[in-house]
Design an enzyme around this catalytic site. Structure first.
Site, PDB file in Angstrom:
ATOM      1  CE1 TYR A   1       7.919  -0.662  11.556  1.00  0.00           C
ATOM      2  CE2 TYR A   1       5.558  -0.315  11.886  1.00  0.00           C
ATOM      3  CZ  TYR A   1       6.596  -0.918  11.204  1.00  0.00           C
ATOM      4  OH  TYR A   1       6.323  -1.773  10.179  1.00  0.00           O
TER       5      TYR A   1
ATOM      6  CE  LYS B   1      -0.391  -8.079   5.589  1.00  0.00           C
ATOM      7  NZ  LYS B   1       0.940  -8.420   5.096  1.00  0.00           N
TER       8      LYS B   1
ATOM      9  CD  GLU C   1      -8.000 -16.600   6.813  1.00  0.00           C
ATOM     10  OE1 GLU C   1      -7.136 -17.463   7.051  1.00  0.00           O
ATOM     11  OE2 GLU C   1      -8.230 -16.195   5.659  1.00  0.00           O
TER      12      GLU C   1
ATOM     13  NE  ARG D   1       1.036  -2.366   0.844  1.00  0.00           N
ATOM     14  CZ  ARG D   1      -0.270  -2.462   0.597  1.00  0.00           C
ATOM     15  NH1 ARG D   1      -0.858  -1.581  -0.193  1.00  0.00           N
ATOM     16  NH2 ARG D   1      -0.983  -3.428   1.138  1.00  0.00           N
TER      17      ARG D   1
ATOM     18  CE  LYS E   1       0.867  -6.045   8.716  1.00  0.00           C
ATOM     19  NZ  LYS E   1       1.911  -6.700   7.956  1.00  0.00           N
TER      20      LYS E   1
ATOM     21  CB  SER F   1       3.985   1.593   8.536  1.00  0.00           C
ATOM     22  OG  SER F   1       3.045   1.208   7.546  1.00  0.00           O
TER      23      SER F   1
HETATM   24  C1  PBG Z   1       3.908  -7.705   3.489  1.00  0.00           C
HETATM   25  C2  PBG Z   1       3.852  -6.975   4.766  1.00  0.00           C
HETATM   26  C3  PBG Z   1       3.231  -5.725   4.914  1.00  0.00           C
HETATM   27  C4  PBG Z   1       3.449  -5.332   6.228  1.00  0.00           C
HETATM   28  C5  PBG Z   1       4.213  -6.325   6.858  1.00  0.00           C
HETATM   29  N1  PBG Z   1       4.437  -7.352   5.921  1.00  0.00           N
HETATM   30  C6  PBG Z   1       2.536  -4.858   3.939  1.00  0.00           C
HETATM   31  C7  PBG Z   1       1.552  -5.395   3.010  1.00  0.00           C
HETATM   32  O1  PBG Z   1       0.895  -6.410   3.241  1.00  0.00           O
HETATM   33  O2  PBG Z   1       1.394  -4.750   1.978  1.00  0.00           O
HETATM   34  C8  PBG Z   1       2.955  -4.030   6.800  1.00  0.00           C
HETATM   35  C9  PBG Z   1       3.568  -3.564   8.042  1.00  0.00           C
HETATM   36  C10 PBG Z   1       3.320  -2.148   8.353  1.00  0.00           C
HETATM   37  O3  PBG Z   1       2.545  -1.433   7.689  1.00  0.00           O
HETATM   38  O4  PBG Z   1       3.912  -1.686   9.332  1.00  0.00           O
HETATM   39  N2  PBG Z   1       4.005  -9.067   3.492  1.00  0.00           N
END
Ligand code: PBG
Length: 330
Positions: free
Chosen positions: A319, A201, A240, A211, A255, A281
């Protein structure tokens, strides 16, 4: 290996007709390849617009029946649940994460009671929806403490499993959490609950609409670079993944999605473990706004998802999942 040469060989021959293009198509996207994220809010009878994500809503738990019915109808195998926690339930320790009646726990029970095992449920393990500072763990001098955070995450994971969650998905990026969570689940007889590790991530700028949706955007004063990965790195992603596999991950997530296809491909080639991609997102909103403003055609959605399959992803959290599953069916 390339055999033959022009003019005997003309690659355009197979591209001439639609039937022919389909015949030689190398990858395929089906609704089985999709995971649909659902945002949750408190209250009754609520379906709330998310301004930064046109077409995506937050649902109160009592409204989940309608949306989950649709998801099952279009043969999407799993949903991912994300809570938008009201500010009065947040504190600097994220205590609400361990409340058996928090939004996520109630949503798991609601879905499992009505739909049993006709749909898989995956839940996020991390503290950011519950902390006033918006970080995924415990904060001390602006640094997220690793081992102290893991000690809470294992409890959060166990509670989710007890509620009926099928796939525990730690998205916090603390070191060692997969092994600790696996051990804790097993000790409590949840050895059949799967772990999907957000192994790779990145500290990304593409999470901002999310967020905004879960209400952590305003509270987050700094970035997450002391725990999420540097987007300049590639080899580190393999380290990782290797660690998380040893610690007991059943599947791994990369991600964000589209900007990281190279990582998906490498992980898939090296480890032969199911790799999921998260089309996050920011990716969603950029494509969606592009379509709404007639800058790009709607087919960009299918293109973006097919690219994940081409790179080697087993499934994609998106989404767009419901829209595209409808399209595939018709
Ligand atoms: C946080 C989390 C995030 C997302 C999923 N779980 C955001 C972050 O790490 O700040 C992001 C998902 C998205 O942007 O669609 N644990």
């Amino acid at each position: 290996m390339i055999t033959g040469k022009y003019p005997n060989l003309r690659l355009r021959r197979s591209r001439k007709y639609n039937w022919s293009r389909k015949l030689v198509e190398e990858n395929n996207l089906s609704s089985n390849d999709l995971v649909y994220p659902i945002f949750l809010i408190e209250g009754k009878n609520k379906k709330q617009v998310i301004k930064s994500m046109p077409g995506i809503y937050k649902y109160s738990v009592d409204q989940l029946g309608v949306i989950v019915n649709k998801i099952i109808k279009y043969k999407i195998p799993m949903v991912a649940l994300f809570p938008s926690t009201p500010n009065n339930k947040k504190d600097k320790f994220g205590k609400e994460a361990l409340n058996e009646n928090n939004l996520v726990c109630r949503a798991i029970r609601f879905i499992k009671k009505r739909f049993r095992n006709n749909i898989g449920i995956m839940t996020d393990v991390a503290l950011d929806p519950y902390t006033t500072h918006g970080h995924d763990g415990l904060l001390k001098n602006n640094y997220v403490k690793n081992d102290e955070t893991v000690n809470i995450l294992i409890k959060q994971a166990l509670i989710q499993a007890q509620m009926g969650c099928d796939v525990i998905a730690p998205s916090d990026m603390m070191d060692g959490r997969i092994g600790k969570i696996r051990k804790y689940l097993d000790k409590n007889k949840y050895q059949d609950v799967q772990i999907l590790s957000y192994a790779v991530k990145y500290a990304s700028n593409f999470y901002e609409p999310f967020r905004d949706a879960v209400g952590s955007k305003k509270s987050l004063k700094s970035d997450k670079k002391n725990y999420q990965m540097n987007y300049a790195n590639s080899n580190e992603s393999l380290r990782e993944v290797a660690l998380d596999i040893k610690e007991g991950a059943d599947m791994v997530m990369v991600k964000p999605g589209l900007p990281y296809l190279d990582i998906i491909q490498k992980v898939n080639e090296k480890f032969k473990i199911p790799v999921l991609a998260y089309q996050v997102s920011g990716e969603y909103s950029l494509i969606k706004n592009g379509i709404n403003n007639r800058l790009i055609d709607e087919e960009a959605i299918l293109e973006s998802l097919m690219c994940f399959k081409r790179a080697g992803a087993s499934a994609i959290v998106s989404y767009f999942a419901l829209d595209i599953a409808k399209k595939i069916k018709s």
